[in-house]
Scaffold this motif. Sequence first.
Motif, PDB file in Angstrom:
ATOM      1  N   GLN A  54      -9.264  13.311  -0.447  1.00  0.00           N
ATOM      2  CA  GLN A  54      -9.321  14.476   0.448  1.00  0.00           C
ATOM      3  C   GLN A  54      -8.350  14.281   1.621  1.00  0.00           C
ATOM      4  N   LYS A  55      -8.354  13.057   2.172  1.00  0.00           N
ATOM      5  CA  LYS A  55      -7.441  12.763   3.285  1.00  0.00           C
ATOM      6  C   LYS A  55      -5.996  12.890   2.825  1.00  0.00           C
ATOM      7  N   GLN A  56      -5.708  12.281   1.662  1.00  0.00           N
ATOM      8  CA  GLN A  56      -4.324  12.288   1.173  1.00  0.00           C
ATOM      9  C   GLN A  56      -3.810  13.689   0.919  1.00  0.00           C
TER      10      GLN A  56
ATOM     11  N   SER B 266      -2.841  15.072   4.506  1.00  0.00           N
ATOM     12  CA  SER B 266      -2.251  14.182   5.505  1.00  0.00           C
ATOM     13  C   SER B 266      -0.809  14.554   5.858  1.00  0.00           C
ATOM     14  N   HIS B 267      -0.342  13.972   6.950  1.00  0.00           N
ATOM     15  CA  HIS B 267       1.049  14.096   7.390  1.00  0.00           C
ATOM     16  C   HIS B 267       2.008  13.618   6.291  1.00  0.00           C
ATOM     17  N   ARG B 268       1.580  12.571   5.525  1.00  0.00           N
ATOM     18  CA  ARG B 268       2.426  12.033   4.455  1.00  0.00           C
ATOM     19  C   ARG B 268       2.554  13.057   3.317  1.00  0.00           C
ATOM     20  N   ALA B 269       1.425  13.708   2.974  1.00  0.00           N
ATOM     21  CA  ALA B 269       1.452  14.728   1.918  1.00  0.00           C
ATOM     22  C   ALA B 269       2.343  15.889   2.345  1.00  0.00           C
TER      23      ALA B 269
ATOM     24  N   GLY C 207     -10.075   4.603   4.973  1.00  0.00           N
ATOM     25  CA  GLY C 207      -8.765   4.772   5.604  1.00  0.00           C
ATOM     26  C   GLY C 207      -8.299   3.525   6.321  1.00  0.00           C
ATOM     27  N   PHE C 208      -7.418   3.691   7.294  1.00  0.00           N
ATOM     28  CA  PHE C 208      -6.842   2.549   8.007  1.00  0.00           C
ATOM     29  C   PHE C 208      -6.372   3.010   9.384  1.00  0.00           C
ATOM     30  N   GLY C 209      -5.838   2.051  10.153  1.00  0.00           N
ATOM     31  CA  GLY C 209      -5.245   2.376  11.456  1.00  0.00           C
ATOM     32  C   GLY C 209      -6.185   3.182  12.333  1.00  0.00           C
ATOM     33  N   TYR C 210      -5.689   4.308  12.844  1.00  0.00           N
ATOM     34  CA  TYR C 210      -6.423   5.125  13.809  1.00  0.00           C
ATOM     35  C   TYR C 210      -7.337   6.176  13.144  1.00  0.00           C
ATOM     36  N   ASP C 211      -7.543   6.085  11.835  1.00  0.00           N
ATOM     37  CA  ASP C 211      -8.358   7.075  11.120  1.00  0.00           C
ATOM     38  C   ASP C 211      -9.758   7.307  11.711  1.00  0.00           C
ATOM     39  N   PRO C 212     -10.472   6.249  12.184  1.00  0.00           N
ATOM     40  CA  PRO C 212     -11.846   6.483  12.662  1.00  0.00           C
ATOM     41  C   PRO C 212     -11.965   7.351  13.920  1.00  0.00           C
TER      42      PRO C 212
ATOM     43  N   ASP D 194      -5.044  -5.428  15.618  1.00  0.00           N
ATOM     44  CA  ASP D 194      -6.438  -5.145  15.937  1.00  0.00           C
ATOM     45  C   ASP D 194      -6.535  -3.646  16.227  1.00  0.00           C
ATOM     46  N   TRP D 195      -6.992  -2.903  15.201  1.00  0.00           N
ATOM     47  CA  TRP D 195      -6.999  -1.434  15.336  1.00  0.00           C
ATOM     48  C   TRP D 195      -8.079  -0.957  16.289  1.00  0.00           C
ATOM     49  N   TYR D 196      -9.178  -1.711  16.394  1.00  0.00           N
ATOM     50  CA  TYR D 196     -10.229  -1.304  17.329  1.00  0.00           C
ATOM     51  C   TYR D 196      -9.690  -1.388  18.756  1.00  0.00           C
TER      52      TYR D 196
ATOM     53  N   GLY E  13       0.834  -1.210   0.000  1.00  0.00           N
ATOM     54  CA  GLY E  13       0.000   0.000   0.000  1.00  0.00           C
ATOM     55  C   GLY E  13       0.860   1.248   0.000  1.00  0.00           C
ATOM     56  N   LYS E  14       1.871   1.239   0.887  1.00  0.00           N
ATOM     57  CA  LYS E  14       2.784   2.382   0.987  1.00  0.00           C
ATOM     58  C   LYS E  14       3.560   2.552  -0.315  1.00  0.00           C
ATOM     59  N   VAL E  15       4.045   1.440  -0.869  1.00  0.00           N
ATOM     60  CA  VAL E  15       4.852   1.495  -2.100  1.00  0.00           C
ATOM     61  C   VAL E  15       4.030   2.108  -3.233  1.00  0.00           C
TER      62      VAL E  15
ATOM     63  N   ASP F 229       8.520   6.472   8.274  1.00  0.00           N
ATOM     64  CA  ASP F 229       8.043   5.926   9.537  1.00  0.00           C
ATOM     65  C   ASP F 229       6.985   6.896  10.034  1.00  0.00           C
ATOM     66  N   SER F 230       5.878   6.353  10.493  1.00  0.00           N
ATOM     67  CA  SER F 230       4.788   7.247  10.877  1.00  0.00           C
ATOM     68  C   SER F 230       4.112   6.762  12.143  1.00  0.00           C
ATOM     69  N   GLY F 231       3.272   7.610  12.718  1.00  0.00           N
ATOM     70  CA  GLY F 231       2.560   7.209  13.930  1.00  0.00           C
ATOM     71  C   GLY F 231       1.679   8.315  14.463  1.00  0.00           C
TER      72      GLY F 231
HETATM   73  P1  IMP Z   1       4.781   2.362  10.309  1.00  0.00           P
HETATM   74  O1  IMP Z   1       5.089   3.706   9.763  1.00  0.00           O
HETATM   75  O2  IMP Z   1       4.619   1.337   9.224  1.00  0.00           O
HETATM   76  O3  IMP Z   1       5.712   1.941  11.407  1.00  0.00           O
HETATM   77  O4  IMP Z   1       3.311   2.368  10.956  1.00  0.00           O
HETATM   78  C1  IMP Z   1       2.881   3.306  11.889  1.00  0.00           C
HETATM   79  C2  IMP Z   1       1.429   3.106  12.243  1.00  0.00           C
HETATM   80  O5  IMP Z   1       0.871   4.415  12.435  1.00  0.00           O
HETATM   81  C3  IMP Z   1       0.566   2.482  11.193  1.00  0.00           C
HETATM   82  O6  IMP Z   1       0.516   1.095  11.303  1.00  0.00           O
HETATM   83  C4  IMP Z   1      -0.814   3.116  11.451  1.00  0.00           C
HETATM   84  O7  IMP Z   1      -1.540   2.423  12.370  1.00  0.00           O
HETATM   85  C5  IMP Z   1      -0.480   4.449  12.064  1.00  0.00           C
HETATM   86  N1  IMP Z   1      -0.712   5.453  11.026  1.00  0.00           N
HETATM   87  C6  IMP Z   1       0.218   6.047  10.250  1.00  0.00           C
HETATM   88  N2  IMP Z   1      -0.371   6.873   9.363  1.00  0.00           N
HETATM   89  C7  IMP Z   1      -1.693   6.773   9.586  1.00  0.00           C
HETATM   90  C8  IMP Z   1      -2.836   7.361   8.966  1.00  0.00           C
HETATM   91  O8  IMP Z   1      -2.759   8.138   7.999  1.00  0.00           O
HETATM   92  N3  IMP Z   1      -4.029   7.002   9.473  1.00  0.00           N
HETATM   93  C9  IMP Z   1      -4.182   6.123  10.499  1.00  0.00           C
HETATM   94  N4  IMP Z   1      -3.163   5.546  11.099  1.00  0.00           N
HETATM   95  C10 IMP Z   1      -1.926   5.865  10.650  1.00  0.00           C
END
Ligand code: IMP
Length: 209
Positions: A190-192, A195-198, A167-172, A109-111, A20-22, A77-79
Motif C-alpha cells: 500500500q505504501k509503495q 510513495s514518492h518513489r512510485a 517501513g524504514f527511516g521516518y515512516d513512523p 538512529d532513526w528514533y 533494498g533499493k536495488v 536520491d530521496s529525503g
Molecule cells: P538516500 O536517498 O539514500 O540519500 O536516503 C535518504 C533518506 O531519506 C533515507 O535514508 C531515509 O531515511 C529517508 N527516506 C527516503 N525515503 C523514505 C521513505 O519512504 N520512508 C522513510 N524515510 C525515507
Amino acid sequence: MTDHRKLTPGKLIIASHNQGKVREIRALLEPYGVEPVSAGDLGLPEPEETGTTFAENALLKARASAEGADCVALADDSGLCVAALGGKPGVYTADWAERQWFEGDKGRDWYMAMGKVEGLLAEQGPDVDRSAYFICTLALAWPDGHSEIFEGRVHGNLVWPPRGTMGFGYDPVFQPVGMEPTFAELDPAQKQAMSHRADAFGKLVAGCF
Ligand code: IMP
C-alpha cells in the motif's frame, strides 16, 4: 509533453550499493525489458554525495556509474522536507540520523532523527505547521553525457509519538494526506503504491519507455 530520450532493452546499471533499493528498482523495471545490474555487483565506486540538491546528488551517482561502466545508469536520491523547518532535513535526511555509538562504530538512529525534527517543531509552539513531504529524484545518465531527471513527491503531516513498525527511516511519523495510518502502519504494498518513489518511477516509465 517534454520529449525524453528512450531507454532501449539491455543492461541498465542501478547506481546504488543499497541492496533494498536495488531490489525495489529491479522489480519496478524488469517488465520493461531492461536488465538491471547493481553498481555494487560491478565493483563500481560510490561517489560522495557532495551536492546541495536531490537532483545534483542523484546525477552525481548516475554519472559516476555511466562513465565507470560505459553504460546507461540510474540513481535515486530521496529525503524528507518539513515546511516549518524551511525544507530541512532535505538532502541531509540520512545525515540527521548519523550517530557515533562507540569509537569507530557509527550507525543510523532513526528514533533520534525523528526526535530531532519533533524537537525543532515543538520549539515553534503548539500551532506549528506540521506538513511535510517525501521526495524522490531519479537521474538517468548515458555515457555520452545526456541525462534525464524525474521527481516524485508524497505529501503528509508529521505526528508524534511515532506509530507503526513497518517501513524504514521516518515512516513512523509520516501520515500521508487524507489517511489515518502512518507509513509505518501501512502494508508495504500500500505504501509503495502511493510513495514518492512510485510517483517518480511512474514519470520515468511514461517518459522513457
Ligand atoms: P538516500 O536517498 O539514500 O540519500 O536516503 C535518504 C533518506 O531519506 C533515507 O535514508 C531515509 O531515511 C529517508 N527516506 C527516503 N525515503 C523514505 C521513505 O519512504 N520512508 C522513510 N524515510 C525515507
